[in-house]
Scaffold this motif. Sequence first.
Motif, PDB file in Angstrom:
ATOM      1  N   GLU A  53     -15.704  -7.428  -5.780  1.00  0.00           N
ATOM      2  CA  GLU A  53     -15.848  -7.837  -4.384  1.00  0.00           C
ATOM      3  C   GLU A  53     -16.972  -7.094  -3.659  1.00  0.00           C
ATOM      4  O   GLU A  53     -17.383  -7.503  -2.577  1.00  0.00           O
ATOM      5  CB  GLU A  53     -14.532  -7.593  -3.630  1.00  0.00           C
ATOM      6  CG  GLU A  53     -13.350  -8.394  -4.147  1.00  0.00           C
ATOM      7  CD  GLU A  53     -13.528  -9.879  -3.907  1.00  0.00           C
ATOM      8  OE1 GLU A  53     -13.984 -10.259  -2.819  1.00  0.00           O
ATOM      9  OE2 GLU A  53     -13.221 -10.647  -4.820  1.00  0.00           O
ATOM     10  N   ASN A  67      -6.880   2.814   1.332  1.00  0.00           N
ATOM     11  CA  ASN A  67      -6.629   1.848   0.276  1.00  0.00           C
ATOM     12  C   ASN A  67      -7.094   0.441   0.670  1.00  0.00           C
ATOM     13  O   ASN A  67      -7.667  -0.291  -0.153  1.00  0.00           O
ATOM     14  CB  ASN A  67      -5.143   1.837  -0.074  1.00  0.00           C
ATOM     15  CG  ASN A  67      -4.867   1.035  -1.340  1.00  0.00           C
ATOM     16  OD1 ASN A  67      -5.502   1.250  -2.358  1.00  0.00           O
ATOM     17  ND2 ASN A  67      -3.932   0.105  -1.259  1.00  0.00           N
ATOM     18  N   ALA A  68      -6.838   0.077   1.938  1.00  0.00           N
ATOM     19  CA  ALA A  68      -7.249  -1.247   2.398  1.00  0.00           C
ATOM     20  C   ALA A  68      -8.759  -1.405   2.342  1.00  0.00           C
ATOM     21  O   ALA A  68      -9.283  -2.458   1.975  1.00  0.00           O
ATOM     22  CB  ALA A  68      -6.739  -1.493   3.822  1.00  0.00           C
ATOM     23  N   ASN A  81      -4.451  -7.163   4.505  1.00  0.00           N
ATOM     24  CA  ASN A  81      -5.745  -6.472   4.496  1.00  0.00           C
ATOM     25  C   ASN A  81      -6.729  -7.090   5.479  1.00  0.00           C
ATOM     26  O   ASN A  81      -7.860  -6.633   5.599  1.00  0.00           O
ATOM     27  CB  ASN A  81      -6.332  -6.517   3.082  1.00  0.00           C
ATOM     28  CG  ASN A  81      -7.186  -5.305   2.762  1.00  0.00           C
ATOM     29  OD1 ASN A  81      -6.749  -4.183   2.941  1.00  0.00           O
ATOM     30  ND2 ASN A  81      -8.400  -5.536   2.294  1.00  0.00           N
ATOM     31  N   GLN A 130       0.833  -1.178   0.000  1.00  0.00           N
ATOM     32  CA  GLN A 130       0.000   0.000   0.000  1.00  0.00           C
ATOM     33  C   GLN A 130       0.882   1.246   0.000  1.00  0.00           C
ATOM     34  O   GLN A 130       1.946   1.272   0.601  1.00  0.00           O
ATOM     35  CB  GLN A 130      -0.906   0.022   1.236  1.00  0.00           C
ATOM     36  CG  GLN A 130      -1.882  -1.147   1.286  1.00  0.00           C
ATOM     37  CD  GLN A 130      -2.735  -1.112   2.527  1.00  0.00           C
ATOM     38  OE1 GLN A 130      -2.792  -0.108   3.221  1.00  0.00           O
ATOM     39  NE2 GLN A 130      -3.416  -2.205   2.816  1.00  0.00           N
ATOM     40  N   ARG A 186     -13.062  -3.780  -4.793  1.00  0.00           N
ATOM     41  CA  ARG A 186     -12.459  -3.875  -6.113  1.00  0.00           C
ATOM     42  C   ARG A 186     -12.636  -5.266  -6.705  1.00  0.00           C
ATOM     43  O   ARG A 186     -12.770  -6.250  -5.989  1.00  0.00           O
ATOM     44  CB  ARG A 186     -10.968  -3.536  -6.038  1.00  0.00           C
ATOM     45  CG  ARG A 186     -10.709  -2.062  -5.752  1.00  0.00           C
ATOM     46  CD  ARG A 186      -9.236  -1.789  -5.562  1.00  0.00           C
ATOM     47  NE  ARG A 186      -8.998  -0.350  -5.362  1.00  0.00           N
ATOM     48  CZ  ARG A 186      -8.046   0.147  -4.615  1.00  0.00           C
ATOM     49  NH1 ARG A 186      -7.214  -0.664  -3.983  1.00  0.00           N
ATOM     50  NH2 ARG A 186      -7.903   1.457  -4.492  1.00  0.00           N
ATOM     51  N   ASN A 217      -9.968  -1.846  -1.229  1.00  0.00           N
ATOM     52  CA  ASN A 217      -9.714  -3.185  -1.756  1.00  0.00           C
ATOM     53  C   ASN A 217     -10.897  -4.128  -1.553  1.00  0.00           C
ATOM     54  O   ASN A 217     -11.044  -5.122  -2.269  1.00  0.00           O
ATOM     55  CB  ASN A 217      -8.475  -3.796  -1.095  1.00  0.00           C
ATOM     56  CG  ASN A 217      -7.184  -3.182  -1.613  1.00  0.00           C
ATOM     57  OD1 ASN A 217      -7.153  -2.620  -2.700  1.00  0.00           O
ATOM     58  ND2 ASN A 217      -6.126  -3.276  -0.821  1.00  0.00           N
ATOM     59  N   SER A 271      -9.398 -13.205   3.429  1.00  0.00           N
ATOM     60  CA  SER A 271      -8.719 -11.932   3.176  1.00  0.00           C
ATOM     61  C   SER A 271      -7.220 -12.135   3.027  1.00  0.00           C
ATOM     62  O   SER A 271      -6.645 -13.055   3.606  1.00  0.00           O
ATOM     63  CB  SER A 271      -8.979 -10.954   4.330  1.00  0.00           C
ATOM     64  OG  SER A 271     -10.356 -10.681   4.469  1.00  0.00           O
TER      65      SER A 271
END
Length: 442
Positions: A245, A235-236, A368, A228, A242, A239, A364
């Motif tokens: 998901e 950002n986590a 993350n 990251q 993305r 995710n 996961s």
Amino acid sequence: MSSSPSPSARVGRLAVVAVGLCWLAVLFDGLDMFIYGSVLPHMLAEKALGLTPDKAGDLGSYATFGMLVGALTAGTVADRIGRRKLMVACVALFSLASALCATAGSVAVFGLGRTLAGIGLGGLLPTAISMVSDYAPRGRGALTIGMLMTAHHAGGILSAYVALWVVEPLGWRAAFWFCVLPLLFVPVLVRFLPESLSFLVAKGRTDQARALAGRYEVELPAAPAEKQAAGDRWNALANLFRGGEWTQTLLYWLASFGGLLLVYGVATWLPTLMRSEGYNLGSALTFVVLFNLGGIVGMLVAGRASDRFGAPRISAIWFALTAAGVFLLSVHMPPALTFTVVFLTGVFLNSAQTMIYATVSIGSRPENRATAVGWTSGMGRFGAVFGPWLGGQLLAANNGDWGFTAFALAGLSSMVFIGIAALRGSKRTASTGSGQELVGAH
């Protein structure tokens, strides 16, 4: 990545130390969480702090609102500063907050204490789950998380005995002074709790992680495929949405909402609702013990079943059985049958919600994981805030039986959402050919 050790080596000393210390921390978490519901009938009976059923429901929601804040921030903070430091801070916070509750002279101060305690409680649980996930034997992730969660229910059992043995002779404040004792555990955590291996690897401290893994004979997690960007705290979270998901993430969040509405609504109001059904205080607290004993059994059974059949599938079945059990509690039955229903409801209710966490945690990426579990727990906390408030409003309107019905409907909704997620997960697993080690991975 280190060479794979033998199966026996995978359960090395680090796993025992890490899981054992996390288990004790979650035990104190459960004690602090359940103590309010256990002493609430006594507080209402003596009108402590001018308490009424609707105010009592508000106070229960203050704690769960704090847990919402703690859970939503825990993943991001843990992924940045480390899970070890965050766990130490959480135990210290909810212990000191109990001292504020014990000395409170008004509902407002008591509510502040419960809110602060909730922040610590909400931050601890997802962090501990992420920690033990690092050290679980391969293919036994859900079972290990289930074993960890037995501590939460052991704390609930302890809260009932604290209320039974301490409150009567010394008053309700003594119960909250008892909840300050975990502060003595903080130096033990500081001294012996290891840091998360996946955190060290994600932060590029690979040599330190490799030395720690080699010393205690555990596997070293794989390095993240992408690091990251520094300072990109969102950002986590991004995710989780993305690559298609987002649908699966929202399904788990909705299932967690209904599950935690049910868990914390029942945890807050079970003794009071059963007392309103004509049971004395001692019998009402017996229901708390049976409910949490069922929770311990359920965690072990659900964990093993989830490792074999998939956590989402087991969670859906468990929620359906929970809804049936909670609804039956509104029906007048012989005492022995009522005791049995309370125990079985505890078996299914608590582990149904935990298997949602297991699904998210195991599915996961290591770097993350804390964020994924924290946000699933955190979004579910909106239900946890609503549940105690709803129970208080129904009880204040002399509609206690409707409380059981409302909680049963919440269980059915979670069954639907997690069931859809299970079907989607099965289709994606079939299309990608992913292995069984990611139980119901999304």
